[in-house]
Design an enzyme around this catalytic site. Structure first.
Site, PDB file in Angstrom:
ATOM      1  N   LYS A  47      30.255  53.706  41.176  1.00  0.00           N
ATOM      2  CA  LYS A  47      29.678  53.636  39.812  1.00  0.00           C
ATOM      3  C   LYS A  47      28.299  54.297  39.782  1.00  0.00           C
ATOM      4  O   LYS A  47      27.962  54.995  38.824  1.00  0.00           O
ATOM      5  CB  LYS A  47      29.576  52.179  39.369  1.00  0.00           C
ATOM      6  CG  LYS A  47      30.942  51.546  39.147  1.00  0.00           C
ATOM      7  CD  LYS A  47      30.834  50.065  38.842  1.00  0.00           C
ATOM      8  CE  LYS A  47      32.212  49.432  38.783  1.00  0.00           C
ATOM      9  NZ  LYS A  47      32.169  47.981  38.842  1.00  0.00           N
ATOM     10  N   LEU A  73      34.758  44.362  46.766  1.00  0.00           N
ATOM     11  CA  LEU A  73      35.041  45.177  45.580  1.00  0.00           C
ATOM     12  C   LEU A  73      34.416  44.421  44.416  1.00  0.00           C
ATOM     13  O   LEU A  73      34.418  43.184  44.399  1.00  0.00           O
ATOM     14  CB  LEU A  73      36.557  45.312  45.367  1.00  0.00           C
ATOM     15  CG  LEU A  73      37.326  46.160  46.385  1.00  0.00           C
ATOM     16  CD1 LEU A  73      38.824  46.163  46.045  1.00  0.00           C
ATOM     17  CD2 LEU A  73      36.805  47.592  46.433  1.00  0.00           C
ATOM     18  N   ASP A  74      33.888  45.159  43.433  1.00  0.00           N
ATOM     19  CA  ASP A  74      33.282  44.502  42.276  1.00  0.00           C
ATOM     20  C   ASP A  74      34.322  43.649  41.554  1.00  0.00           C
ATOM     21  O   ASP A  74      35.531  43.888  41.668  1.00  0.00           O
ATOM     22  CB  ASP A  74      32.744  45.553  41.292  1.00  0.00           C
ATOM     23  CG  ASP A  74      31.633  46.386  41.912  1.00  0.00           C
ATOM     24  OD1 ASP A  74      31.002  45.917  42.872  1.00  0.00           O
ATOM     25  OD2 ASP A  74      31.415  47.512  41.422  1.00  0.00           O
ATOM     26  N   LYS A  75      33.808  42.727  40.750  1.00  0.00           N
ATOM     27  CA  LYS A  75      34.705  41.830  40.002  1.00  0.00           C
ATOM     28  C   LYS A  75      35.701  42.622  39.149  1.00  0.00           C
ATOM     29  O   LYS A  75      36.869  42.249  39.032  1.00  0.00           O
ATOM     30  CB  LYS A  75      33.848  40.912  39.121  1.00  0.00           C
ATOM     31  CG  LYS A  75      34.605  39.823  38.434  1.00  0.00           C
ATOM     32  CD  LYS A  75      33.647  38.864  37.757  1.00  0.00           C
ATOM     33  CE  LYS A  75      34.367  37.963  36.789  1.00  0.00           C
ATOM     34  NZ  LYS A  75      33.447  37.090  36.047  1.00  0.00           N
TER      35      LYS A  75
END
Ligand code: URA
Length: 240
Positions: free
Chosen positions: A192, A101-103
């Protein structure tokens, strides 16, 4: 398996430390004090350390509610990693996050040392569903829903599989929307990039489900717990 490896794997101490514990007569196998670390133990053997039974567990599975600001990696030169969120007693060298998962993404992240299950869960061939809740700058439309349902081209050249988007709310005054999105693959920054492809921007992202495993809403951000047997069975079922 050798007794010293068994004890070290179960976090009783380092290989060197457990050898000393064995010499110090702190370990029994089937009721007998053992002083040789070379002895082999099998599943049916009853091992104790300081009179406490030590059960062998090969694989570990934790359900983490990932907070923002930590990276989905085993090590990082700058940032705190998801593994840094584990308590000392749960730290093991072989644990890793299952996928990324992205930061700045929150939510469900599995942490395990089961490489086979991880590989299967992430395999594009298995199409394990991932469900996200997102807040978006811009007004999501039924045309966006239809575009996602067909599969869209992101960044000009990458075709996505069909994805099910549900618009949860639209606020025309603030020009923002909320949605749920179910993906059947896991491309880099996929949510995104899909939202960008329809001219909007994700402002908040949270993963709420992977296969049949849902985020436990009782878990605060940054908290984790072992998977239950039933949850593990659900995950294994998803990749059959
Ligand atoms: N899609 C994204 O864009 N980011 C994530 O962290 C997960 C899916």
């Amino acid at each position: 398996m050798r007794l010293d490896k068994f004890l070290a794997d179960m976090q009783i101490g380092s290989r060197k430390e457990v050898k000393k514990y064995i010499k110090d007569r702190r370990v029994t196998v089937n009721g007998q004090v053992i002083t040789s670390d070379k002895i082999q133990v099998a599943d049916h053997d009853v091992v104790t350390f300081d009179h406490q039974p030590v059960q062998y567990q090969k694989y570990f599975y934790y359900l983490l509610n990932k907070p923002q600001g930590v990276v989905s990696a085993t090590t990082d030169p700058r940032d705190k990693t998801v593994l840094d969120l584990l308590k000392d007693k749960d730290q093991r060298d072989d644990l890793f996050p299952v996928g990324r998962l992205d930061k700045n993404t929150e939510g469900l992240l599995l942490i395990s040392n089961d490489g086979v299950l991880a590989h299967q869960l992430l395999s594009p061939k298995k199409h394990v569903e991932k469900e996200y809740y997102a807040e978006v700058a811009g007004i999501l439309t039924v045309e966006d829903v239809a575009a996602f349902a067909k599969g869209i081209i992101i960044d000009g050249n990458e075709q996505t599989l069909p994805a099910e988007m549900t618009i949860l709310a639209v606020d025309p005054k603030q020009e923002c929307s909320q949605m749920r999105l179910i993906l059947h693959e896991g491309k880099f920054h996929q949510v995104k990039r899909m939202v960008k492809a329809v001219g909007k921007e994700v402002t908040y992202l949270k993963r709420v489900r992977m296969g049949d495993l849902s985020l436990d809403e009782e878990l605060a951000l940054g908290d984790y717990r072992p998977l239950t047997e039933a949850e593990l069975a659900l995950l294994k079922n998803a990749v059959k």
